[in-house]
Design a protein around this motif. Structure first.
Motif, PDB file in Angstrom:
ATOM      1  N   GLN A   1       0.841  -1.179   0.000  1.00  0.00           N
ATOM      2  CA  GLN A   1       0.000   0.000   0.000  1.00  0.00           C
ATOM      3  C   GLN A   1       0.885   1.242   0.000  1.00  0.00           C
ATOM      4  OE1 GLN A   1      -3.076  -0.351  -0.444  1.00  0.00           O
ATOM      5  NE2 GLN A   1      -4.296   1.242   0.499  1.00  0.00           N
ATOM      6  N   VAL A   2       0.532   2.193  -0.848  1.00  0.00           N
ATOM      7  CA  VAL A   2       1.300   3.427  -0.970  1.00  0.00           C
ATOM      8  C   VAL A   2       0.673   4.489  -0.082  1.00  0.00           C
ATOM      9  CG1 VAL A   2       2.108   5.228  -2.525  1.00  0.00           C
ATOM     10  CG2 VAL A   2       1.921   2.862  -3.339  1.00  0.00           C
ATOM     11  N   TYR A   3       1.501   5.111   0.742  1.00  0.00           N
ATOM     12  CA  TYR A   3       1.033   6.193   1.604  1.00  0.00           C
ATOM     13  C   TYR A   3       1.922   7.410   1.425  1.00  0.00           C
ATOM     14  CZ  TYR A   3      -1.814   2.764   4.083  1.00  0.00           C
ATOM     15  OH  TYR A   3      -2.732   1.795   4.400  1.00  0.00           O
ATOM     16  N   LEU A   4       1.276   8.565   1.391  1.00  0.00           N
ATOM     17  CA  LEU A   4       1.982   9.841   1.370  1.00  0.00           C
ATOM     18  C   LEU A   4       1.317  10.726   2.428  1.00  0.00           C
ATOM     19  CD1 LEU A   4       1.419   8.912  -1.857  1.00  0.00           C
ATOM     20  CD2 LEU A   4       3.090  10.710  -2.191  1.00  0.00           C
ATOM     21  N   VAL A   5       2.120  11.298   3.296  1.00  0.00           N
ATOM     22  CA  VAL A   5       1.581  12.122   4.381  1.00  0.00           C
ATOM     23  C   VAL A   5       2.299  13.466   4.383  1.00  0.00           C
ATOM     24  CG1 VAL A   5       1.175  12.310   6.844  1.00  0.00           C
ATOM     25  CG2 VAL A   5       1.072  10.063   5.739  1.00  0.00           C
ATOM     26  N   GLU A   6       1.548  14.516   4.078  1.00  0.00           N
ATOM     27  CA  GLU A   6       2.104  15.859   4.046  1.00  0.00           C
ATOM     28  C   GLU A   6       1.997  16.524   5.421  1.00  0.00           C
ATOM     29  OE1 GLU A   6      -0.112  15.253   0.039  1.00  0.00           O
ATOM     30  OE2 GLU A   6      -0.485  14.891   2.168  1.00  0.00           O
ATOM     31  N   SER A   7       2.913  17.423   5.678  1.00  0.00           N
ATOM     32  CA  SER A   7       2.884  18.211   6.912  1.00  0.00           C
ATOM     33  C   SER A   7       3.596  19.527   6.673  1.00  0.00           C
ATOM     34  CB  SER A   7       3.551  17.442   8.052  1.00  0.00           C
ATOM     35  OG  SER A   7       4.904  17.187   7.753  1.00  0.00           O
ATOM     36  N   GLY A   8       3.423  20.449   7.609  1.00  0.00           N
ATOM     37  CA  GLY A   8       4.164  21.703   7.554  1.00  0.00           C
ATOM     38  C   GLY A   8       3.382  22.912   7.101  1.00  0.00           C
ATOM     39  N   GLY A   9       2.140  22.738   6.716  1.00  0.00           N
ATOM     40  CA  GLY A   9       1.345  23.884   6.288  1.00  0.00           C
ATOM     41  C   GLY A   9       0.994  24.781   7.468  1.00  0.00           C
ATOM     42  N   GLY A  10       0.401  25.917   7.144  1.00  0.00           N
ATOM     43  CA  GLY A  10      -0.001  26.850   8.188  1.00  0.00           C
ATOM     44  C   GLY A  10      -0.402  28.171   7.598  1.00  0.00           C
ATOM     45  N   SER A  11      -0.563  29.148   8.479  1.00  0.00           N
ATOM     46  CA  SER A  11      -0.939  30.497   8.075  1.00  0.00           C
ATOM     47  C   SER A  11       0.221  31.438   8.328  1.00  0.00           C
ATOM     48  CB  SER A  11      -2.162  30.964   8.867  1.00  0.00           C
ATOM     49  OG  SER A  11      -3.289  30.164   8.579  1.00  0.00           O
ATOM     50  N   VAL A  12       0.601  32.179   7.304  1.00  0.00           N
ATOM     51  CA  VAL A  12       1.707  33.129   7.418  1.00  0.00           C
ATOM     52  C   VAL A  12       1.335  34.425   6.714  1.00  0.00           C
ATOM     53  CG1 VAL A  12       3.482  31.350   7.546  1.00  0.00           C
ATOM     54  CG2 VAL A  12       2.830  32.280   5.320  1.00  0.00           C
ATOM     55  N   GLN A  13       2.060  35.468   7.035  1.00  0.00           N
ATOM     56  CA  GLN A  13       1.881  36.726   6.322  1.00  0.00           C
ATOM     57  C   GLN A  13       2.747  36.727   5.074  1.00  0.00           C
ATOM     58  OE1 GLN A  13       2.621  39.878   9.224  1.00  0.00           O
ATOM     59  NE2 GLN A  13       0.402  40.048   9.534  1.00  0.00           N
ATOM     60  N   ALA A  14       2.358  37.556   4.147  1.00  0.00           N
ATOM     61  CA  ALA A  14       3.142  37.689   2.917  1.00  0.00           C
ATOM     62  C   ALA A  14       4.596  38.001   3.265  1.00  0.00           C
ATOM     63  CB  ALA A  14       2.557  38.785   2.051  1.00  0.00           C
ATOM     64  N   GLY A  15       5.487  37.334   2.536  1.00  0.00           N
ATOM     65  CA  GLY A  15       6.909  37.477   2.795  1.00  0.00           C
ATOM     66  C   GLY A  15       7.474  36.425   3.716  1.00  0.00           C
ATOM     67  N   GLY A  16       6.598  35.670   4.352  1.00  0.00           N
ATOM     68  CA  GLY A  16       7.033  34.634   5.268  1.00  0.00           C
ATOM     69  C   GLY A  16       7.466  33.361   4.566  1.00  0.00           C
ATOM     70  N   SER A  17       7.811  32.367   5.377  1.00  0.00           N
ATOM     71  CA  SER A  17       8.320  31.096   4.851  1.00  0.00           C
ATOM     72  C   SER A  17       7.633  29.921   5.536  1.00  0.00           C
ATOM     73  CB  SER A  17       9.831  30.976   5.094  1.00  0.00           C
ATOM     74  OG  SER A  17      10.551  31.982   4.425  1.00  0.00           O
ATOM     75  N   LEU A  18       7.547  28.839   4.797  1.00  0.00           N
ATOM     76  CA  LEU A  18       7.084  27.557   5.334  1.00  0.00           C
ATOM     77  C   LEU A  18       7.900  26.452   4.692  1.00  0.00           C
ATOM     78  CD1 LEU A  18       3.179  27.945   5.240  1.00  0.00           C
ATOM     79  CD2 LEU A  18       4.584  27.769   7.291  1.00  0.00           C
ATOM     80  N   ARG A  19       8.018  25.359   5.415  1.00  0.00           N
ATOM     81  CA  ARG A  19       8.705  24.173   4.871  1.00  0.00           C
ATOM     82  C   ARG A  19       7.754  22.997   4.966  1.00  0.00           C
ATOM     83  NH1 ARG A  19      13.894  22.066   3.846  1.00  0.00           N
ATOM     84  NH2 ARG A  19      14.343  19.977   4.675  1.00  0.00           N
ATOM     85  N   LEU A  20       7.366  22.499   3.819  1.00  0.00           N
ATOM     86  CA  LEU A  20       6.477  21.347   3.758  1.00  0.00           C
ATOM     87  C   LEU A  20       7.298  20.062   3.666  1.00  0.00           C
ATOM     88  CD1 LEU A  20       3.818  22.599   1.179  1.00  0.00           C
ATOM     89  CD2 LEU A  20       3.963  23.048   3.639  1.00  0.00           C
ATOM     90  N   ALA A  21       6.752  19.010   4.223  1.00  0.00           N
ATOM     91  CA  ALA A  21       7.385  17.693   4.138  1.00  0.00           C
ATOM     92  C   ALA A  21       6.340  16.671   3.721  1.00  0.00           C
ATOM     93  CB  ALA A  21       7.998  17.306   5.475  1.00  0.00           C
ATOM     94  N   CYS A  22       6.776  15.682   2.990  1.00  0.00           N
ATOM     95  CA  CYS A  22       5.907  14.585   2.577  1.00  0.00           C
ATOM     96  C   CYS A  22       6.648  13.282   2.819  1.00  0.00           C
ATOM     97  CB  CYS A  22       5.519  14.730   1.113  1.00  0.00           C
ATOM     98  SG  CYS A  22       4.606  13.308   0.464  1.00  0.00           S
ATOM     99  N   ARG A  23       6.161  12.552   3.789  1.00  0.00           N
ATOM    100  CA  ARG A  23       6.764  11.250   4.110  1.00  0.00           C
ATOM    101  C   ARG A  23       6.018  10.177   3.342  1.00  0.00           C
ATOM    102  NH1 ARG A  23       5.111   8.058   8.139  1.00  0.00           N
ATOM    103  NH2 ARG A  23       3.958   9.784   9.087  1.00  0.00           N
ATOM    104  N   THR A  24       6.761   9.255   2.746  1.00  0.00           N
ATOM    105  CA  THR A  24       6.137   8.210   1.931  1.00  0.00           C
ATOM    106  C   THR A  24       6.467   6.834   2.471  1.00  0.00           C
ATOM    107  OG1 THR A  24       7.950   7.815   0.373  1.00  0.00           O
ATOM    108  CG2 THR A  24       6.523   9.707  -0.072  1.00  0.00           C
ATOM    109  N   SER A  25       5.637   5.878   2.102  1.00  0.00           N
ATOM    110  CA  SER A  25       5.905   4.479   2.385  1.00  0.00           C
ATOM    111  C   SER A  25       5.215   3.644   1.312  1.00  0.00           C
ATOM    112  CB  SER A  25       5.412   4.083   3.779  1.00  0.00           C
ATOM    113  OG  SER A  25       4.008   4.251   3.882  1.00  0.00           O
ATOM    114  N   GLY A  26       5.699   2.428   1.143  1.00  0.00           N
ATOM    115  CA  GLY A  26       5.080   1.524   0.182  1.00  0.00           C
ATOM    116  C   GLY A  26       5.657   1.578  -1.212  1.00  0.00           C
ATOM    117  N   ILE A  27       6.637   2.468  -1.439  1.00  0.00           N
ATOM    118  CA  ILE A  27       7.297   2.556  -2.742  1.00  0.00           C
ATOM    119  C   ILE A  27       8.805   2.566  -2.539  1.00  0.00           C
ATOM    120  CG2 ILE A  27       5.419   3.785  -3.910  1.00  0.00           C
ATOM    121  CD1 ILE A  27       7.020   6.392  -3.466  1.00  0.00           C
TER     122      ILE A  27
END
Length: 115
Positions: A1-27
């Motif tokens: 079974q293939v799984y992908l799980v995203e994380s790291g989103g949120g609310s920021v003001q313009a000019g800000g930064s975020l780092r998203l991650a996607c952990r996978t399994s099954g491939i």
């Protein structure tokens, strides 16, 4: 079974930064091209950035110079570093992979950029 799980989103003001991650399994992660996609409210899901197995990358024009996609094969994880965020970057972000001719997606992570 293939799984992908995203994380790291949120609310920021313009000019800000975020780092998203996607952990996978099954491939066998290290051989697959991975993509980050964005779906803005009321719009279709579009490719934002992709990284191939050899590390080569491509970006949609609107994020070039601001976003960086990377991968950690040891952790079967793909990242999206987003800097200088703009309100038009708002949306749900999904990572995706094609395996055995089928597209797989995670549930997404929400990014909201306020002006």
């Amino acid at each position: 079974q293939v799984y992908l799980v995203e994380s790291g989103g949120g609310s920021v003001q313009a000019g800000g930064s975020l780092r998203l991650a996607c952990r996978t399994s099954g491939i066998n992660f290290k051989i697959h091209r991975m993509g980050w996609y964005r779906q803005a409210p009321g719009k279709q899901r579009d490719l934002v950035a992709a990284i191939s197995a050899d590390g080569s990358t491509n970006y949609t024009e609107s994020v070039k110079g601001r976003f960086t996609i990377s991968r950690d094969n040891a952790r079967s994880t793909v990242f999206l570093q987003m800097n200088s965020l703009k309100p038009e970057d708002t949306g749900d972000y999904y990572c995706g992979v094609t395996w055995k001719s089928r597209d797989y997606w995670g549930r997404g992570t929400q990014v909201t950029v306020s002006s």
